[in-house]
Design a protein around this motif. Structure first.
Motif, short mmCIF file in Angstrom:
data_model
loop_
_atom_site.label_atom_id
_atom_site.label_comp_id
_atom_site.label_asym_id
_atom_site.label_seq_id
_atom_site.Cartn_x
_atom_site.Cartn_y
_atom_site.Cartn_z
N SER A 188 36.03 34.64 31.12
CA SER A 188 36.38 36.01 31.51
C SER A 188 37.77 36.04 32.15
CB SER A 188 35.34 36.54 32.50
OG SER A 188 35.70 37.81 32.97
N ASN A 189 38.04 35.10 33.04
CA ASN A 189 39.34 35.07 33.71
C ASN A 189 40.46 34.72 32.74
OD1 ASN A 189 38.64 35.81 36.31
ND2 ASN A 189 38.05 33.76 36.89
N THR A 190 40.19 33.80 31.83
CA THR A 190 41.22 33.42 30.85
C THR A 190 41.56 34.58 29.94
OG1 THR A 190 40.37 31.14 30.91
CG2 THR A 190 41.83 31.73 29.10
N ILE A 191 40.52 35.26 29.43
CA ILE A 191 40.75 36.39 28.54
C ILE A 191 41.37 37.56 29.30
CG2 ILE A 191 39.61 38.10 27.06
CD1 ILE A 191 37.60 35.96 26.29
N ARG A 192 41.05 37.68 30.59
CA ARG A 192 41.64 38.75 31.40
C ARG A 192 43.16 38.60 31.44
NH1 ARG A 192 38.71 38.37 35.71
NH2 ARG A 192 37.35 40.13 35.28
N ILE A 193 43.64 37.35 31.51
CA ILE A 193 45.09 37.12 31.51
C ILE A 193 45.69 37.58 30.19
CG2 ILE A 193 46.87 35.33 31.59
CD1 ILE A 193 44.98 33.69 33.37
N THR A 194 44.97 37.28 29.09
CA THR A 194 45.43 37.71 27.77
C THR A 194 45.50 39.23 27.69
OG1 THR A 194 44.39 35.77 26.79
CG2 THR A 194 44.96 37.56 25.30
N ILE A 284 30.91 38.43 26.15
CA ILE A 284 30.68 38.92 27.52
C ILE A 284 31.95 38.82 28.34
CG2 ILE A 284 29.45 38.47 29.68
CD1 ILE A 284 27.05 37.60 28.01
N GLY A 285 32.65 37.69 28.21
CA GLY A 285 33.90 37.52 28.95
C GLY A 285 34.92 38.58 28.61
N SER A 286 35.05 38.91 27.31
CA SER A 286 35.98 39.96 26.89
C SER A 286 35.56 41.32 27.44
CB SER A 286 36.04 40.02 25.36
OG SER A 286 36.68 38.89 24.84
N SER A 287 34.25 41.60 27.37
CA SER A 287 33.74 42.89 27.83
C SER A 287 34.00 43.09 29.32
CB SER A 287 32.23 42.97 27.54
OG SER A 287 31.70 44.19 27.99
N LEU A 288 33.76 42.03 30.10
CA LEU A 288 33.99 42.12 31.54
C LEU A 288 35.47 42.26 31.86
CD1 LEU A 288 31.52 39.35 32.83
CD2 LEU A 288 31.21 41.82 32.93
N SER A 289 36.31 41.61 31.05
CA SER A 289 37.75 41.60 31.34
C SER A 289 38.43 42.92 31.03
CB SER A 289 38.43 40.48 30.54
OG SER A 289 37.88 39.22 30.88
N PHE A 293 40.78 47.85 32.47
CA PHE A 293 41.97 48.35 31.81
C PHE A 293 41.69 49.62 30.97
CE2 PHE A 293 42.68 43.78 32.37
CZ PHE A 293 43.89 43.81 33.06
N LEU A 294 40.42 49.95 30.81
CA LEU A 294 40.07 51.16 30.08
C LEU A 294 40.07 52.40 30.97
CD1 LEU A 294 37.16 49.83 27.83
CD2 LEU A 294 39.51 50.32 27.14
#
Length: 296
Positions: A188-194, A284-289, A293-294
């Protein structure tokens, strides 16, 4: 979701993965390292559980028949033993068979006790339906009467063994669950950076009227792809190591009642499990991240 729209989302996901190469590499690495730990622990614990089950199944109740018991009395004892609750199978070992076993384990010098000098007893060996019911069955067998000279099942040592095995299973399950949640957090944190690096793109899409799900789908697919690719690495490593070490480890266990889980279907199950976990936690990680931003 329409087929045309789905194709657009998949295409955008692949473009994003290629365009954000280093971030994709970081996310895939996070998935791979975490799932390598998860998969290795699952493989270890499943085999420990297999060995534990083998040990538990090897624990049995030995009912020693009193010396001088007639055949009719012995058969009556068998019937009473068969009537005890939770007894699965009963095997009979004569005093001659018992002496042969002793000689096979400790040497031919015990052959001096053959014939009338044999001090051993006839034995009924009881296997229980559940390992933790062994002590209960032993108590009932001991209470039958004078034809039972002694009952042995390992006593406190066997009970302690069952407790240790149950503790190992419980601790292992907790560790696996903790690692899976750790994987979700890392991914989740890694994808959040992306996603943070693309926040302007998301804001523009929102301002021109794109729905939340229209924006979210490419990221969910991207997360699933990252999870899938990341899972392929630990799957390959674990499969290779298990196949390489299986024959060697089974060689050490040859001649015992114990063994490891055979590669087929064990590795197929591990592969399916890790790929599923990778896809699910990536999504799940993408959804949480992307959620924060939405809110534009």
């Amino acid at each position: 979701m329409k087929i045309r729209t789905a194709g657009r989302h998949i295409k955008e996901s692949f473009k994003s993965i290629i365009r954000n190469g280093w971030m994709t590499f970081a996310a895939v690495s996070a998935v791979a390292i975490t799932l390598l730990l998860v998969g290795s622990l699952i493989a270890l614990l499943m085999n420990v559980n297999k060995l534990a089950s083998d040990v538990e199944e090897d624990v049995s109740v030995r009912v020693y028949v009193a010396t001088g018991t007639e055949e009719e009395e012995r058969e009556a004892l068998r019937s009473e033993l068969e009537g005890i609750d939770n007894v699965d199978t009963i095997e009979y070992s004569s005093r001659e068979d018992e002496l042969d076993n002793v000689m096979g384990s400790y040497g031919e010098e015990f052959g001096l006790f053959e014939g009338d000098d044999n001090p051993l007893h006839d034995v009924f060996i009881l296997n229980t339906t559940e390992p933790d019911l062994t002590s209960e069955v032993a108590e009932e067998a001991a209470a039958i009467g004078p034809v039972v000279d002694d009952v042995n099942y390992g006593g406190a040592e066997a009970d302690r063994l069952f407790e240790i095995m149950e503790t190992v299973r419980n601790i292992g399950a907790v560790i696996i669950i903790a690692l899976i949640f750790t994987a979700i957090f890392l991914i989740s944190n890694t994808i959040r950076i992306t996603i943070f690096s693309r926040r302007t793109e998301i804001e523009i899409m929102k301002l021109v009227g794109a729905t939340n799900w229209f924006i979210r789908w490419p990221f969910l697919i991207e997360g699933a792809l990252i999870g899938f690719v990341g899972a392929l690495i630990p799957v390959s490593i674990i499969s290779y190591l298990y196949l390489s070490g299986f024959d060697t480890l089974m060689g050490y266990l040859s001649g015992t009642y114990f063994g490891l889980l055979p590669p087929n279907p064990f590795l197929i199950q591990i592969v399916a499990l890790l790929l599923t976990i990778g896809v699910v936690i990536g999504s799940i990680g993408s959804s949480l991240s992307i959620r924060k931003f939405l809110k534009v």
